[in-house]
Design an enzyme around this catalytic site. Structure first.
Site, short mmCIF file in Angstrom:
data_model
loop_
_atom_site.label_atom_id
_atom_site.label_comp_id
_atom_site.label_asym_id
_atom_site.label_seq_id
_atom_site.Cartn_x
_atom_site.Cartn_y
_atom_site.Cartn_z
N HIS A 8 0.82 -1.21 0.00
CA HIS A 8 0.00 0.00 0.00
C HIS A 8 0.85 1.26 0.00
CE1 HIS A 8 -3.53 -2.52 1.80
NE2 HIS A 8 -3.37 -2.71 0.51
N SER A 60 -6.41 -8.40 9.43
CA SER A 60 -7.78 -8.91 9.46
C SER A 60 -8.11 -9.68 8.18
CB SER A 60 -8.76 -7.75 9.63
OG SER A 60 -8.62 -6.82 8.56
#
Length: 259
Positions: A123, A198
């Site tokens: 990212h 997650s």
């Protein structure tokens, strides 16, 4: 949990290609707020306000983006690697790490001692700023200094284009080179260890799936359940940093015994 730690340590000792995949749950232990958790950034801001197309469309949107980005940057700049980051760097020193694939933009793997060529920042990085027109790069602190002087939304010295932290925003394309490299390395791994993710943000969340499809063992270290738990070979529910540190200590003990 001790049994799982010993099992994962044994897999590390026996594996030659180990990939570590890290998410926000690792960085929160260094004091960096998680975007999605209660009290996180998205409790104070609307994520839709920071869509990439909005950033491109108006000066006001860019000013609001930089206000949020500055709020995020200060704790990030002060943050130090925790036990988990240091344990992953230790894996590299032991010759056991193929690479780290990270969703985090804080640069803490590099601060911990991992080699830049071993870290794939899926990212991007918040420590660098890029012109969206000519792609010129700036050090983040230089741009923050301009903002402190009262500048609303910074622009490029060379072409006048809009500047933005070199991170992936909502609606912005993932970096092709890093994404392709991440999936390739995962597909070649013998063991993939997820720490503090997650596993809900795509396409990054599919990296562990790619590893499993190519018969790698999958370990998930996370406080909460993830969508990939059903395909994991080992799950450790606990703090990311101390759990990974305990595993690497066990690895070092076993390597010393074999020496």
């Amino acid at each position: 949990m001790a049994g799982e730690i010993e099992k994962v340590a044994e897999w590390i000792v026996c594996s030659k290609r180990i990939v570590v995949f890290t998410g926000a749950g690792l960085s929160t232990e260094s004091g960096i707020p998680d975007f999605r958790s209660p009290g996180g950034v998205w409790d104070r801001y609307n994520p839709e306000d920071f869509d990439f197309q909005r950033f491109l469309a108006s000066e006001r949107s860019r000013e609001k983006y930089w206000q949020m980005a500055t709020e995020m940057y200060e704790p990030m700049k002060k943050a130090k690697p925790n036990l988990g980051h240091l344990a992953i760097a230790e894996l590299e020193r032991l010759g056991k790490l193929d690479c780290v694939i990270t969703q985090n933009v804080d640069g803490l793997h590099l601060k911990a001692g991992n080699s830049p060529e071993k870290v794939i920042e899926l990212h991007g990085t918040a420590l660098s700023v890029m012109c969206l027109h000519c792609r010129k790069r700036y050090d983040r602190d230089e741009i923050q200094e301009r903002l402190r002087s009262g500048l609303g939304a910074p622009t490029c010295d060379d072409c006048g284009g809009p500047l933005k932290p070199a991170t992936v925003s909502f609606g912005q394309a993932m970096p092709e080179k890093e994404t392709a490299e991440a999936f390739l390395r995962a597909s070649l791994a013998e063991l993939l260890i997820v720490i503090g993710s997650s596993l809900v943000v795509q396409p990054a969340a599919s990296v562990p799936v790619a590893a499993k499809q190519n018969r790698a063992k999958l370990v998930i270290i996370n406080r909460d359940p993830t969508p990939c738990d059903r395909i994991a070979d080992a799950i450790i529910r606990g703090p990311a940093g101390s759990s990974m540190a305990a595993i690497v200590e066990e690895v070092k003990k076993r390597i010393a015994q074999e020496a």
